[in-house]
Design a protein around this motif. Structure first.
Motif, PDB file in Angstrom:
ATOM      1  N   ARG A   1      35.565  49.205  23.609  1.00 48.32           N
ATOM      2  CA  ARG A   1      35.257  47.780  23.438  1.00 48.32           C
ATOM      3  C   ARG A   1      34.482  47.247  24.656  1.00 48.32           C
ATOM      4  NH1 ARG A   1      37.607  44.064  19.805  1.00 48.32           N
ATOM      5  NH2 ARG A   1      38.556  45.645  18.500  1.00 48.32           N
ATOM      6  N   GLY A   2      35.108  47.417  25.825  1.00 47.16           N
ATOM      7  CA  GLY A   2      34.489  46.902  27.042  1.00 47.16           C
ATOM      8  C   GLY A   2      33.142  47.564  27.306  1.00 47.16           C
ATOM      9  N   ILE A   3      33.040  48.860  26.996  1.00 48.96           N
ATOM     10  CA  ILE A   3      31.779  49.572  27.215  1.00 48.96           C
ATOM     11  C   ILE A   3      30.699  49.001  26.297  1.00 48.96           C
ATOM     12  CG2 ILE A   3      30.626  51.823  26.911  1.00 48.96           C
ATOM     13  CD1 ILE A   3      33.312  53.089  27.935  1.00 48.96           C
ATOM     14  N   ARG A   4      31.055  48.770  25.051  1.00 45.95           N
ATOM     15  CA  ARG A   4      30.077  48.192  24.123  1.00 45.95           C
ATOM     16  C   ARG A   4      29.682  46.780  24.578  1.00 45.95           C
ATOM     17  NH1 ARG A   4      30.815  48.673  17.954  1.00 45.95           N
ATOM     18  NH2 ARG A   4      28.765  47.711  18.232  1.00 45.95           N
ATOM     19  N   TYR A   5      30.641  46.002  25.071  1.00 44.21           N
ATOM     20  CA  TYR A   5      30.294  44.654  25.535  1.00 44.21           C
ATOM     21  C   TYR A   5      29.292  44.763  26.688  1.00 44.21           C
ATOM     22  CZ  TYR A   5      34.442  43.045  22.911  1.00 44.21           C
ATOM     23  OH  TYR A   5      35.363  42.771  21.926  1.00 44.21           O
ATOM     24  N   PHE A   6      29.529  45.710  27.588  1.00 46.26           N
ATOM     25  CA  PHE A   6      28.625  45.850  28.742  1.00 46.26           C
ATOM     26  C   PHE A   6      27.213  46.241  28.284  1.00 46.26           C
ATOM     27  CE2 PHE A   6      26.655  47.814  32.406  1.00 46.26           C
ATOM     28  CZ  PHE A   6      26.996  46.929  33.426  1.00 46.26           C
ATOM     29  N   LYS A   7      27.152  47.150  27.297  1.00 48.79           N
ATOM     30  CA  LYS A   7      25.837  47.662  26.894  1.00 48.79           C
ATOM     31  C   LYS A   7      25.121  46.787  25.861  1.00 48.79           C
ATOM     32  CE  LYS A   7      25.096  52.105  26.990  1.00 48.79           C
ATOM     33  NZ  LYS A   7      25.137  53.559  26.974  1.00 48.79           N
ATOM     34  N   GLU A   8      25.878  46.041  25.067  1.00 48.39           N
ATOM     35  CA  GLU A   8      25.250  45.351  23.930  1.00 48.39           C
ATOM     36  C   GLU A   8      25.277  43.825  24.032  1.00 48.39           C
ATOM     37  OE1 GLU A   8      26.331  47.298  20.043  1.00 48.39           O
ATOM     38  OE2 GLU A   8      27.430  48.632  21.374  1.00 48.39           O
ATOM     39  N   VAL A   9      25.904  43.298  25.075  1.00 43.29           N
ATOM     40  CA  VAL A   9      25.965  41.838  25.217  1.00 43.29           C
ATOM     41  C   VAL A   9      25.117  41.448  26.429  1.00 43.29           C
ATOM     42  CG1 VAL A   9      27.476  39.841  25.612  1.00 43.29           C
ATOM     43  CG2 VAL A   9      28.285  41.767  24.209  1.00 43.29           C
ATOM     44  N   LYS A  10      24.205  40.511  26.196  1.00 45.21           N
ATOM     45  CA  LYS A  10      23.308  40.102  27.286  1.00 45.21           C
ATOM     46  C   LYS A  10      24.088  39.364  28.372  1.00 45.21           C
ATOM     47  CE  LYS A  10      19.638  39.440  24.032  1.00 45.21           C
ATOM     48  NZ  LYS A  10      20.360  38.842  22.914  1.00 45.21           N
ATOM     49  N   GLY A  11      23.820  39.696  29.611  1.00 42.75           N
ATOM     50  CA  GLY A  11      24.350  38.919  30.731  1.00 42.75           C
ATOM     51  C   GLY A  11      25.709  39.344  31.264  1.00 42.75           C
ATOM     52  N   VAL A  12      26.317  40.400  30.686  1.00 45.45           N
ATOM     53  CA  VAL A  12      27.633  40.814  31.202  1.00 45.45           C
ATOM     54  C   VAL A  12      27.439  41.503  32.561  1.00 45.45           C
ATOM     55  CG1 VAL A  12      29.660  42.288  30.819  1.00 45.45           C
ATOM     56  CG2 VAL A  12      28.596  41.107  28.886  1.00 45.45           C
ATOM     57  N   GLU A  13      28.169  41.024  33.569  1.00 54.12           N
ATOM     58  CA  GLU A  13      28.018  41.603  34.911  1.00 54.12           C
ATOM     59  C   GLU A  13      29.114  42.618  35.216  1.00 54.12           C
ATOM     60  OE1 GLU A  13      27.924  38.145  37.404  1.00 54.12           O
ATOM     61  OE2 GLU A  13      26.016  37.490  36.523  1.00 54.12           O
ATOM     62  N   GLU A  14      30.310  42.367  34.677  1.00 53.35           N
ATOM     63  CA  GLU A  14      31.428  43.244  35.021  1.00 53.35           C
ATOM     64  C   GLU A  14      32.479  43.241  33.917  1.00 53.35           C
ATOM     65  OE1 GLU A  14      33.902  41.803  38.155  1.00 53.35           O
ATOM     66  OE2 GLU A  14      34.708  43.782  38.588  1.00 53.35           O
ATOM     67  N   VAL A  15      33.034  44.435  33.674  1.00 56.53           N
ATOM     68  CA  VAL A  15      34.152  44.510  32.720  1.00 56.53           C
ATOM     69  C   VAL A  15      35.363  45.075  33.461  1.00 56.53           C
ATOM     70  CG1 VAL A  15      35.017  45.500  30.568  1.00 56.53           C
ATOM     71  CG2 VAL A  15      32.599  44.911  30.753  1.00 56.53           C
ATOM     72  N   ILE A  16      36.491  44.430  33.263  1.00 56.02           N
ATOM     73  CA  ILE A  16      37.740  44.949  33.816  1.00 56.02           C
ATOM     74  C   ILE A  16      38.475  45.649  32.680  1.00 56.02           C
ATOM     75  CG2 ILE A  16      39.973  44.289  34.822  1.00 56.02           C
ATOM     76  CD1 ILE A  16      38.261  41.892  36.038  1.00 56.02           C
ATOM     77  N   PHE A  17      38.687  46.950  32.837  1.00 50.40           N
ATOM     78  CA  PHE A  17      39.381  47.747  31.831  1.00 50.40           C
ATOM     79  C   PHE A  17      40.824  47.912  32.271  1.00 50.40           C
ATOM     80  CE2 PHE A  17      34.955  48.998  31.792  1.00 50.40           C
ATOM     81  CZ  PHE A  17      34.653  49.127  30.448  1.00 50.40           C
ATOM     82  N   ASN A  18      41.707  47.985  31.304  1.00 47.41           N
ATOM     83  CA  ASN A  18      43.115  48.180  31.648  1.00 47.41           C
ATOM     84  C   ASN A  18      43.850  48.868  30.506  1.00 47.41           C
ATOM     85  OD1 ASN A  18      45.594  47.486  33.328  1.00 47.41           O
ATOM     86  ND2 ASN A  18      46.132  46.629  31.330  1.00 47.41           N
ATOM     87  N   ASP A  19      44.749  49.773  30.856  1.00 45.39           N
ATOM     88  CA  ASP A  19      45.638  50.359  29.856  1.00 45.39           C
ATOM     89  C   ASP A  19      46.874  50.889  30.566  1.00 45.39           C
ATOM     90  OD1 ASP A  19      45.010  51.261  26.700  1.00 45.39           O
ATOM     91  OD2 ASP A  19      46.702  52.291  27.657  1.00 45.39           O
ATOM     92  N   LEU A  20      47.988  50.848  29.858  1.00 45.55           N
ATOM     93  CA  LEU A  20      49.250  51.314  30.422  1.00 45.55           C
ATOM     94  C   LEU A  20      49.328  52.840  30.448  1.00 45.55           C
ATOM     95  CD1 LEU A  20      51.784  49.849  31.428  1.00 45.55           C
ATOM     96  CD2 LEU A  20      52.670  49.906  29.108  1.00 45.55           C
ATOM     97  N   SER A  21      48.526  53.484  29.592  1.00 51.73           N
ATOM     98  CA  SER A  21      48.613  54.941  29.476  1.00 51.73           C
ATOM     99  C   SER A  21      47.697  55.643  30.498  1.00 51.73           C
ATOM    100  CB  SER A  21      48.234  55.339  28.041  1.00 51.73           C
ATOM    101  OG  SER A  21      47.493  56.522  28.017  1.00 51.73           O
ATOM    102  N   LYS A  22      48.277  56.636  31.196  1.00 50.71           N
ATOM    103  CA  LYS A  22      47.508  57.382  32.208  1.00 50.71           C
ATOM    104  C   LYS A  22      46.382  58.176  31.546  1.00 50.71           C
ATOM    105  CE  LYS A  22      50.090  57.463  36.337  1.00 50.71           C
ATOM    106  NZ  LYS A  22      50.941  56.335  36.000  1.00 50.71           N
TER     107      LYS A  22
END
Ligand code: SAM
Length: 374
Positions: A69-90
């Motif tokens: 999701r976050g990767i697609r937002y970074f690549k396909e949404v204009k103007g995104v500067e940073e995405v913070i990813f998070n998950d509980l699973s290692k």
């Protein structure tokens, strides 16, 4: 973990190889060590469209799994500067790190409970896409989002929201309910109502600007504004919907009470609290329509196009839909063709919530008349 590379939108993503985790030739995404569900592609695609309208700069993808999701937002949404990813699973974190490298994404990756990261960072778009209910993450997501920012939530626990399970509805959403005939719409209104109540706790107003039902889930985008007064005004539009199981008459009230049907005297079923206001901002629907033309590379393009066209018509009618195959037998009539009822009512439309539903602002008696003459 055995991986395979898939392409979705403009991202190339390593995901667990479904063949490795099949059981008796069947595969469920939840059986793999990290979750990737191709059935959620349309959810991610519409989110990409939506984000291209609101143009966030800093995004929190609080439950990232593969990071798609976050990767697609970074690549396909204009103007995104940073995405913070998070998950509980290692294992998810290892995969996110690989995937953001492959896709040249600028972002930070955290291995925390979503609620914990949401109390540490601020963002102008927060995405909550959990297994099942988003309820445990709502308060923290409204805390994290800046005033004027947006929150997007997915809910897949429709059995709670449509009240197939009364006890889950009570536990997860503090909703008292019976199953009503227009349950698919009432479910999303119950979800929105819960989000509005959680945002109000931190004196924010969560205004639903685009909502839809698809496949087996709800997705709602909220614009989040600051101010106790605005939050109060949204809270004042929460209601209990009532429906008579015997004759189909419906009503609503701000209070939960035992209601006897004024038409036939039967005891009415109830659902609430639920949001009784608009579930779309019409301006936003038009913008999504305009934006879609730039996204003909999406494999869901034609499905989204049909969905948005239907939503743009049904958005004219605020009241929950009438289900023809519920009302007609109560009038001892066959179910009439939907198009004929729409034509008779003049101001009415089909609905994406239910193939036998019609939306109209006309009253119950007028709907009944149009069923009877057809
Ligand atoms: N957003 C992903 C996508 O679009 O493909 C799917 C996310 S998946 C449905 C839910 C993820 O939430 C899983 O990877 C799971 O490990 C993670 N998760 C579950 N509980 C969590 C929690 N309390 N905090 C953070 N992550 C959690």
């Amino acid at each position: 973990m055995k991986l395979t590379k898939i392409r979705e939108g403009k991202a190339e993503i390593l995901v667990p190889d479904p063949k490795e985790y099949e059981k008796e030739d069947k595969f469920d995404p939840s059986w793999a060590p990290v979750f990737y569900n191709p059935r959620m592609e349309l959810n991610r695609d519409i989110s990409v469209l939506f984000l291209n309208i609101i143009r966030p700069r800093r995004i929190v993808d609080a439950l990232s799994a593969t990071g798609i999701r976050g990767i697609r937002y970074f690549k396909e949404v204009k103007g995104v500067e940073e995405v913070i990813f998070n998950d509980l699973s290692k294992e998810a974190i290892e995969l996110i790190n690989e995937n953001i490298k492959i896709n040249n994404v600028i972002g930070e990756v955290f291995n925390k409970d979503a609620n914990s990261i949401l109390y540490e960072v601020k963002a102008d778009f927060v995405d909550i896409d959990p297994f099942g209910t988003p309820a445990p993450f709502l308060l923290a997501s409204f805390h994290s989002v800046i005033r004027g920012g947006y929150v997007g939530i997915t809910a897949t626990d429709l059995s709670a929201l449509v009240c197939s399970s009364k006890s889950s509805a009570r536990r997860k959403y503090d909703i008292i309910c019976d199953r009503l005939s227009f349950s698919k719409e009432v479910g999303i209104r119950g979800l929105i109502g819960k989000a509005i109540r959680e945002a109000a706790v931190v004196e924010k107003a969560a205004i639903p600007v685009f909502s839809f039902y698809h496949d087996y889930y709800y997705r709602v985008f909220f614009k989040v504004e600051g101010g106790a007064k605005k939050a109060d005004s949204l809270l004042s539009r929460l209601v209990y919907y009532y429906e008579c199981p015997k004759c189909g008459y419906r009503d609503k009230s701000v209070y939960y009470q035992h209601v006897t049907c004024p038409k036939c005297g039967a005891s009415m079923k109830a659902y609430g609290p639920a949001w009784d206001g608009e579930i779309y901002d019409k301006n936003m629907i038009n913008k999504i329509k305009e934006e879609l033309v730039h996204f003909n590379y999406l494999s869901t393009y034609s499905t989204i196009s049909r969905l948005i066209s239907l939503i743009s018509v049904e958005a004219e009618y605020k009241e929950p839909y009438y289900k023809l195959d519920f009302i007609s037998p109560r009038l001892k009539r066959n179910v009439p063709p939907k198009d004929k009822v729409i034509k008779c009512l003049k101001e009415a439309s089909a609905t994406h919530f239910d193939t036998v539903g019609i939306k109209t602002n006309k009253n119950f008696e007028e709907v009944i008349e149009c069923i009877k003459v057809n």
